[in-house]
Scaffold this active site. Structure first.
Site, mmCIF file in Angstrom:
data_model
loop_
_atom_site.group_PDB
_atom_site.id
_atom_site.type_symbol
_atom_site.label_atom_id
_atom_site.label_comp_id
_atom_site.label_asym_id
_atom_site.label_seq_id
_atom_site.Cartn_x
_atom_site.Cartn_y
_atom_site.Cartn_z
ATOM 1 N N CYS A 68 1.077 -0.889 0.101
ATOM 2 C CA CYS A 68 -0.375 0.283 -0.114
ATOM 3 C C CYS A 68 1.002 1.064 0.272
ATOM 4 O O CYS A 68 1.248 1.672 1.133
ATOM 5 C CB CYS A 68 -0.840 0.147 1.602
ATOM 6 S SG CYS A 68 -1.663 1.185 1.683
ATOM 7 N N CYS A 71 0.142 3.324 2.431
ATOM 8 C CA CYS A 71 0.438 3.415 3.944
ATOM 9 C C CYS A 71 2.193 3.472 4.128
ATOM 10 O O CYS A 71 2.125 4.220 5.354
ATOM 11 C CB CYS A 71 0.223 1.516 4.326
ATOM 12 S SG CYS A 71 -1.109 0.757 3.794
#
Length: 154
Positions: A68, A71
């Site tokens: 991600c 993230c």
């Protein structure tokens, strides 16, 4: 010729000593940057819940995946900031869990996720108090943290 050999050994020894010293400085810098930012707790989820209940604190859960992009941006640009750390360290039990490894998949069933990152504020009973989806600006994350902190943790 013997003096040249001795000089060569002396130069090599000096270079080795300098590289060790430089490597040591790099380790110190890495340790210092690791100390910056939010300090995340590791452990089994059941133990983290017990700790939250015992300390009467909310859990801040960063539910992430390794692939991600947002993230990674949170980790690099937000969680490392001093102002964010000042809000989270000491006031929350901070936890990062890869939702595709270890306890992550079972927690993803317990706390349904629509996307990554999902940031949860969870009380000691395991109840979600607040949930945020996606990348958060530092000032917005601090504002939410302060607002949920005012309410009862348990």
């Amino acid at each position: 010729m013997k003096n040249l050999k001795n000089l060569g050994f002396a130069i090599m020894a000096l270079m080795l000593a300098m590289s060790v010293a430089v490597a040591g400085e790099g380790d110190k810098k890495a340790a210092k940057s690791a100390d910056k930012g939010i300090q995340f707790t590791e452990g089994k989820w059941s133990e983290i819940l017990k700790q939250a209940k015992k300390e009467n604190k909310l859990i801040f859960l960063d539910a992430y995946t390794t692939w991600c992009g947002p993230c990674k941006m949170l980790q690099k640009n937000v969680f490392t900031r001093d102002d964010v750390a000042a809000t989270f360290n000491g006031n929350f039990i901070n936890v990062k869990i890869d939702m595709e490894a270890g306890e992550g998949p079972s927690l993803a069933k317990r706390y349904p996720i629509e996307g990554y990152p999902t940031l949860f504020f969870i009380n000691g009973k395991g109840k979600v108090v607040k949930q945020l989806l996606g990348y958060q600006q530092p000032q917005d994350l601090i504002k939410v943290a302060k607002s949920v902190q005012k309410g009862p943790a348990i």
